[in-house]
Design an enzyme around this catalytic site. Structure first.
Site, PDB file in Angstrom:
ATOM      1  N   GLU A 178     -31.271  12.030   1.718  1.00  0.00           N
ATOM      2  CA  GLU A 178     -30.627  13.297   2.108  1.00  0.00           C
ATOM      3  C   GLU A 178     -30.645  13.498   3.628  1.00  0.00           C
ATOM      4  OE1 GLU A 178     -32.472  16.490  -0.020  1.00  0.00           O
ATOM      5  OE2 GLU A 178     -31.413  16.016  -1.869  1.00  0.00           O
ATOM      6  N   GLU A 329     -30.480  12.449  -8.234  1.00  0.00           N
ATOM      7  CA  GLU A 329     -31.574  13.359  -8.589  1.00  0.00           C
ATOM      8  C   GLU A 329     -30.987  14.558  -9.316  1.00  0.00           C
ATOM      9  OE1 GLU A 329     -33.727  14.650  -5.130  1.00  0.00           O
ATOM     10  OE2 GLU A 329     -34.071  12.615  -4.424  1.00  0.00           O
TER      11      GLU A 329
HETATM   12  C1  GAL Z   1     -34.479  16.834  -3.090  1.00  0.00           C
HETATM   13  C2  GAL Z   1     -35.259  15.705  -2.423  1.00  0.00           C
HETATM   14  C3  GAL Z   1     -36.430  15.256  -3.275  1.00  0.00           C
HETATM   15  C4  GAL Z   1     -37.215  16.454  -3.761  1.00  0.00           C
HETATM   16  C5  GAL Z   1     -36.284  17.385  -4.499  1.00  0.00           C
HETATM   17  C6  GAL Z   1     -36.965  18.606  -5.085  1.00  0.00           C
HETATM   18  O1  GAL Z   1     -33.673  17.505  -2.191  1.00  0.00           O
HETATM   19  O2  GAL Z   1     -34.425  14.610  -2.205  1.00  0.00           O
HETATM   20  O3  GAL Z   1     -37.250  14.397  -2.513  1.00  0.00           O
HETATM   21  O4  GAL Z   1     -37.790  17.095  -2.662  1.00  0.00           O
HETATM   22  O5  GAL Z   1     -35.307  17.842  -3.606  1.00  0.00           O
HETATM   23  O6  GAL Z   1     -36.020  19.410  -5.775  1.00  0.00           O
END
Ligand code: GAL
Length: 718
Positions: A178, A329
């Site tokens: 990100e 994710e």
């Molecule tokens: C994302 C990030 C992850 C984790 C996640 C929590 O933005 O890439 O490492 O922090 O959020 O929701």
């Protein structure tokens, strides 16, 4: 066995700033869909947690998972001190995953530099816009433009590429994590000034495009130019966004160069894009252009799944590369960063995953498998608890895994198909957000207003909506284009749009179109700037509206509705320009003035709608426009709570389609599809519902949050 490049060669690739080699095509073949999680074996070392890795992977396998992402924050475990590497644990983790039939995506760890690095090389630290130097203890403290930081990144990436680039269980690479924070330190500012020098060549040129006579901003030396991200000259602010994009792009390209020189062509390279897909800290079309596939992080946060909004965001992501993508994710039911971190309801996590697959995702990975025992994210949703035992959400994710076992071969190689597109670009996003003129002009909401009816029209005929970059997408692939807030229109872009219309395309411009040129300067000929000639009309004046009263608008056929937030009065200057909508009486400057005009050009047309309309009027207007543009008519009967996503593939002249139905409500609903179908998931039955006009129809009964995945009976998938 292909020869592996030496570490030295990889670093040479970095030093000469090697542009990415032609990206790999191999992984794009119809691979099975993937489900998995972010897994952090370094947080559970085998000497302290014996058997934990195997127990984790066993549970993943039992949940039908077939991929994990590892390593993206593991720099201090991979290189505990400078130039002392420990990659053995990662090799063991990858090998153990392979024994459980779980493939691996490796994240390069460059989002979280270790403490030894930041203390030895303080020039790698980034500076916030307020002048504060970032420090160790969180993540993303690095300066994305620092040559020292990039050299250190190159060393660790080269080590990983050399060691794992030919590992058959590694299927892909994620660069960093990100890309988020830019830097405002003096050295980066000097680079920004050089970037401007390269672009404008002379200060006279820059001064002219930025109108720097205003407030005595005139520059007589490049070093005088400030670097700010708010409150500056709009030309400077837009160029800073271009600089941020170019800087992240070169940061990424350096790692791509190293990886591509060392890894198997079948291993893909991506990065996970954050900001819930909507972020605009840099141009997502430019950054994803160098990647093999786009991936993003799809979280709900507080509240519940907003189906239309999430559908739109997934389509936006698919538009970055105009191809299917990964959800790298997503939340296993809840997060830790929202104001209130409520849980999604039972069934909602599965519905979210199926919605994203319906809109083009080929993989869904949960963040995360298990929370670390300490660290900033102890409260985040996870799939197993601290002792490694399944949490309640495990069963629902396991059900999704089972769903994919049953449907993956049918879905492989398929993608959503569209006849209509929304035009979206980052220059326009930035230009409006620098000067919104009304706090209520929220561009995501404006896009959603247009997207929601268009998506309903498209889904009722088994199609999708594309959201694409007007400057690079093949416009003639679409029958209807809608551009809600296309604020920046250069002469080149105007040329593309006019050519599209002249070839028979239909273009609807929404409010604020064409106000600015590519330097973020106002187009003197008023909106839509270089398209005013083709439109045979232009905006006379724009008005930000108070929340009340709503403004009445009427069409010549008597249709009525309301307008809110933003209103532009239009003038038709060509005899063949038609007035489609007029503001009603009693509305001050707006009274009786045109709110929408259209001009037919050959078999195409161009319209300008200068306001935001109430849902019913906008929907009927877009329905009529779609029908006139020759978009396929509705064929399916869908209750509003049920979404239909169709993914299709053509091979050997035959099209095969997979229909995904999602009931987004907590009550049962039925949908009736035209054709006869085979249900791929248990518990959902496709029942013949009769024959109307010689076409059989099929009724599908969906339980609350129910999912159906169907193939057409006549086209069996082998
Ligand atoms: C994302 C990030 C992850 C984790 C996640 C929590 O933005 O890439 O490492 O922090 O959020 O929701």
């Amino acid at each position: 066995m292909p020869r592996r490049p030496s570490l030295l060669l990889l670093l040479v690739a970095f030093v000469i700033g090697m542009a990415p080699a032609a990206v790999s095509q191999a992984f794009r073949t119809a691979a099975p869909l993937r489900i998995g999680a972010a897994w952090y074996p370094e947080q559970w070392p085998p000497d302290k947690y014996p058997g934990r890795w195997d127990a984790d992977l066993t549970l993943m396998q039992q949940a039908h998972m077939n991929v994990v992402r590892i390593g993206e924050f593991a720099w201090s475990s991979l290189e505990p001190s400078e130039d002392h590497y420990d990659l053995d644990w990662m090799e063991q983790a990858i090998a153990l995953a392979a024994r459980h039939h779980i493939a691996v995506v490796i994240g390069t760890p460059t989002d979280a530099p270790p403490a030894w690095l930041t203390s030895k090389y303080p020039d790698t630290l980034g500076m916030n816009a307020d002048g504060r130097l970032r420090e160790h203890g969180g993540r993303r403290q690095f300066n994305y433009a620092s040559p020292t930081y990039r050299r250190l990144c190159a060393l660790i990436v080269a080590r990983l590429a050399e060691r794992f680039g030919h590992n058959p269980n590694v299927i892909g690479w994620q660069i960093g994590n990100e890309y988020t924070d830019e830097s405002f330190d003096p050295a980066t500012r000097a680079r920004f000034q050089q970037f401007l020098h390269d672009k404008y060549k002379t200060l006279a040129n820059l001064n002219q495009h930025w109108s720097t006579a205003y407030w005595s901003q005139t520059y007589t030396d490049w070093s005088q130019i400030p670097m700010v991200n708010a409150g500056g000259n709009p030309g400077l602010l837009l160029d800073h966004k271009h600089f941020v994009t170019a800087t992240w792009r070169s940061f990424q390209r350096e790692q791509i160069g190293i990886l591509r020189a060392a890894i198997l062509p079948t291993q893909f390279i991506t990065t996970n894009i954050g900001g819930l897909g909507w972020s605009d800290n840099w141009d997502h079309y430019a950054i994803t252009a160098d990647l093999d596939l786009a991936s993003w992080d799809n979280y709900v946060g507080e509240g519940h799944l907003q189906a239309a909004r999430n559908a739109m965001l997934n389509d936006l992501v698919r538009g970055w590369k105009r191809q299917n993508f990964w959800v790298m994710e997503t939340e296993p039911g809840s997060v830790n960063w929202a104001p209130i971190n409520n849980a999604l309801d039972p069934g909602e996590t599965r519905a979210l995953a199926w919605q994203t697959i319906g809109h083009g995702a080929d993989a869904v990975l949960y963040w995360q498998w298990c929370d670390a025992l300490n660290g900033q994210e102890q409260y985040h949703g996870a799939i197993v608890g601290p002792a490694g035992r399944p949490l309640p959400i495990y069963t629902e994710i396991q059900q999704l895994g089972h769903d994919l076992d049953l449907t993956s071969s049918a879905l492989a190689g398929t993608a959503p198909q569209s006849q209509m597109a929304i035009l979206h670009d980052y220059d326009s996003r930035w230009a409006i957000d620098f000067q919104p003129h009304s706090k209520d002009y929220d561009q995501q909401q404006v896009l959603l207003r247009f997207y929601t009816p268009l998506n309903a029209i498209a889904q009722s005929s088994g199609h999708a909506i594309d959201i694409v970059d007007p400057a690079s997408a093949p416009l003639d692939a679409y029958k209807l284009l809608v551009a809600p807030s296309l604020n920046v229109i250069s002469a080149d872009l105007a040329g593309r749009l006019v050519a599209y219309v002249r070839q028979g395309g239909h273009l609807i411009l929404g409010p604020r179109a064409g106000m600015k040129d590519e330097f973020n300067a106002v187009n003197p000929q008023r909106q839509p700037g270089p398209l005013a000639g083709a439109l045979g009309g232009h905006v006379v004046q724009y008005y930000a509206l108070l929340p009340a009263p709503l403004i009445a608008v009427t069409a010549p056929d008597g249709a009525t509705g309301t307008a809110d937030t933003w209103a532009e009065t239009l003038a038709a200057t060509a005899p063949d320009t038609r007035i489609d909508l007029v503001y009603g009486p009693g509305n001050g400057w707006l009274t009786g003035k045109p709110a929408m005009i259209t001009r037919t050009i050959g078999s195409g047309s161009i319209s300008y709608l200068g306001t935001l309309l109430s849902p019913d009027l906008l929907r009927s207007l877009l329905q009529r426009a779609a029908a006139q543009a020759g978009v396929a008519p509705p064929a399916q009967h869908l209750p509003p709570e049920v979404e239909l996503c169709v993914r299709a593939a053509t091979s050997q002249g035959k099209i095969r389609r997979v229909f995904i139905l999602i009931n987004h409500s907590d009550t049962p609903h039925s949908a009736t599809l035209s054709g006869s179908f085979l249900s791929l998931l248990p518990d959902i039955h496709a029942v013949a519902a009769g024959i109307a006009s010689s076409t059989p129809s099929t009724q599908i009964d969906l339980p609350p949050q129910g999912i159906a995945v169907l193939t057409q009976n006549s086209e069996p998938i082998r």
